[in-house]
Design a protein around this motif. Structure first.
Motif, PDB file in Angstrom:
ATOM      1  N   TRP A 169      46.190 -16.809 104.652  1.00 33.05           N
ATOM      2  CA  TRP A 169      44.619 -17.167 104.787  1.00 33.05           C
ATOM      3  C   TRP A 169      44.388 -19.070 105.632  1.00 33.05           C
ATOM      4  O   TRP A 169      44.517 -19.999 105.665  1.00 33.05           O
ATOM      5  CB  TRP A 169      44.664 -17.717 102.998  1.00 33.05           C
ATOM      6  N   LYS A 173      38.360 -21.014 104.817  1.00 36.29           N
ATOM      7  CA  LYS A 173      38.065 -20.215 104.426  1.00 36.29           C
ATOM      8  C   LYS A 173      37.880 -20.615 102.734  1.00 36.29           C
ATOM      9  O   LYS A 173      38.555 -20.255 102.279  1.00 36.29           O
ATOM     10  CB  LYS A 173      38.073 -18.215 104.555  1.00 36.29           C
ATOM     11  N   ILE A 176      33.982 -16.903  98.962  1.00 38.30           N
ATOM     12  CA  ILE A 176      33.751 -16.339  99.078  1.00 38.30           C
ATOM     13  C   ILE A 176      32.154 -16.155  97.631  1.00 38.30           C
ATOM     14  O   ILE A 176      32.251 -15.851  96.697  1.00 38.30           O
ATOM     15  CB  ILE A 176      35.053 -15.392  98.388  1.00 38.30           C
ATOM     16  N   GLN A 251      38.793  -9.738 102.005  1.00 43.36           N
ATOM     17  CA  GLN A 251      38.537 -10.879 102.787  1.00 43.36           C
ATOM     18  C   GLN A 251      40.261 -10.023 103.727  1.00 43.36           C
ATOM     19  O   GLN A 251      40.651 -11.543 104.830  1.00 43.36           O
ATOM     20  CB  GLN A 251      38.822 -11.918 102.491  1.00 43.36           C
TER      21      GLN A 251
END
Length: 320
Positions: A169, A173, A176, A251
Motif C-alpha cells: 500500500w 495514499k 479514500i 484501490q
C-alpha cells in the motif's frame, strides 16, 4: 410506538415485538416494502421514534415457537473489555454474527441475553460484520443506547480497524473519499460498490488509511507480487455497510481472506498458509461515556489466529 422503543432500528424492534415469527420472515417483509413507518417504506436500519406508526402485513405468531427458539439459543459470554451499569464492551470473535436474522438463528446479543437473564436491557449500539472480530458495544440502559448511537451518527466516535491487504500500500495514499452504493443481488444478499461522485444513489464515504507495517510471506509469492502484504490502521469517518472492505479493494488492495470483495485464488492460497478468515479487526474505539462524559479509549489486541499469521510472515527466513 412507545418511548421504550425510541431509537431502535426497525428490524430490532420487530424482532423483539413479533415473538414466534421467524427472523427470515421479518427481514423478508421489510425488504419487500410491506412494513410501513408513518405510511412510508422503511429499511431494516430505519430508526423508530416515539409516536411513529408502524404498519405490518398479517403475520402468524406462536408462543410455543417463540419459546422453542429462545431455548435453542446457547448462553455465552464474550471477553469483556469494559463493563459498568451503563454499557458493556466485548471482544467479538470472527464468525459470529452480532444478531440473528438473514439465515442466522442467533448472534452475540441473543447469546448475551440468554447468559444474563436478570439483565434489564441489553441492546446493540452498533454492528460488526460477521467475519470481523473486535470491539462491540452493548447498552445496558436506554439512555446509554440513545447517547452512544447519537455519537455514532454525529461521527463523534473514533473507530480504527487493523486490516491486512495484498500488495504494498503506498504510504502517500491516506484518504479514500469515494461514494458507495448498497444494492441487493438476485439471491437477496446485500453488496456494496463504489460509484461516481455525481451518482444520485451514492453515499459519501470517507476512510483514513495509515501504513502500520509491511511484511513479506515468501510462500505467497505466486499469489501476490513479491509476497508483500501491508498491515493498515484504517479509521472510518462514515459508517457505511462494508465500507472498509470495498474502499480498500477499489484501490487494488483487497483485504486478505475477504470472500466477498477479495480475490478467490489469493484467499484459497492463504487458507493453505494458515489464514482461514478475513483479516479485519475492530482494534480501537473512542467515545464519550454516556453518563460521565469522560473520553474512553478501548483496545482489542489482534486475536491469536491473526497474530500468528503476522508473526509467521514477519519471521526471518531460516538459514540455508
Amino acid at each position: 410506538m412507545g418511548e421504550e422503543s425510541a431509537g431502535q432500528r426497525l428490524d430490532n424492534f420487530l424482532l423483539r415485538e413479533l415473538k414466534g415469527v421467524p427472523k427470515t420472515h421479518v427481514y423478508r417483509i421489510i425488504r419487500s416494502g410491506e412494513v410501513r413507518v408513518n405510511k412510508g417504506r422503511a429499511a431494516a436500519d430505519t430508526r423508530v421514534h416515539a409516536g411513529d406508526v408502524v404498519r405490518l402485513p398479517p403475520v402468524r405468531t406462536s408462543e410455543a415457537a417463540a419459546a422453542k427458539a429462545e431455548l435453542a439459543v446457547p448462553a455465552r459470554e464474550f471477553p469483556v473489555l469494559l463493563e459498568d451499569e451503563h454499557l458493556l464492551a466485548v471482544d467479538k470473535p470472527a464468525g459470529v454474527a452480532v444478531h440473528g436474522g438473514s439465515g442466522v438463528s442467533f448472534g452475540v446479543i441473543e447469546q448475551l441475553r440468554r447468559a444474563r437473564p436478570a439483565a434489564r436491557m441489553l441492546e446493540l449500539v452498533h454492528r460488526l460484520d460477521r467475519e470481523t472480530s473486535g470491539i462491540l458495544l452493548v447498552a445496558k440502559r436506554r439512555s446509554a443506547l440513545l447517547a452512544l448511537q447519537e455519537q455514532f451518527r454525529q461521527r463523534e466516535t473514533g473507530k480504527t480497524y487493523l486490516a491486512l491487504v495484498a500488495g504494498a500500500w503506498p504510504a502517500s495514499k491516506k484518504v479514500i473519499d469515494v461514494p458507495l452504493h448498497k444494492y441487493l443481488q438476485a439471491d437477496g444478499e446485500r453488496r456494496v460498490r463504489v460509484v461516481g461522485k455525481d451518482d444520485p444513489d451514492g453515499m459519501r464515504s470517507i476512510t483514513l488509511v495509515k501504513v502500520a507495517h509491511r511484511m513479506t510471506l515468501a510462500e505467497a509469492g505466486a499469489l501476490v507480487d513479491g509476497g508483500v502484504f501491508t498491515l493498515l490502521e484504517v479509521t472510518i469517518k462514515t459508517g457505511r455497510t462494508h465500507q472498509i472492505r470495498v474502499h480498500l479493494a477499489s484501490q487494488g488492495h483487497p483485504i486478505a481472506g475477504d470472500d466477498k470483495y477479495g480475490r478467490f485464488e489469493l484467499n484459497k492460497g492463504l487458507q493453505k498458509l494458515g489464514l482461514k478468515r478475513m483479516f479485519l479487526h475492530a482494534w480501537r474505539l473512542q467515545f464519550d461515556h454516556p453518563a460521565t462524559g469522560e473520553r474512553v479509549e478501548l483496545l482489542a489486541p489482534l486475536p491469536p489466529e491473526l497474530k500468528k499469521f503476522c508473526d509467521h510472515a514477519a519471521a526471518p527466513s531460516p538459514p540455508l
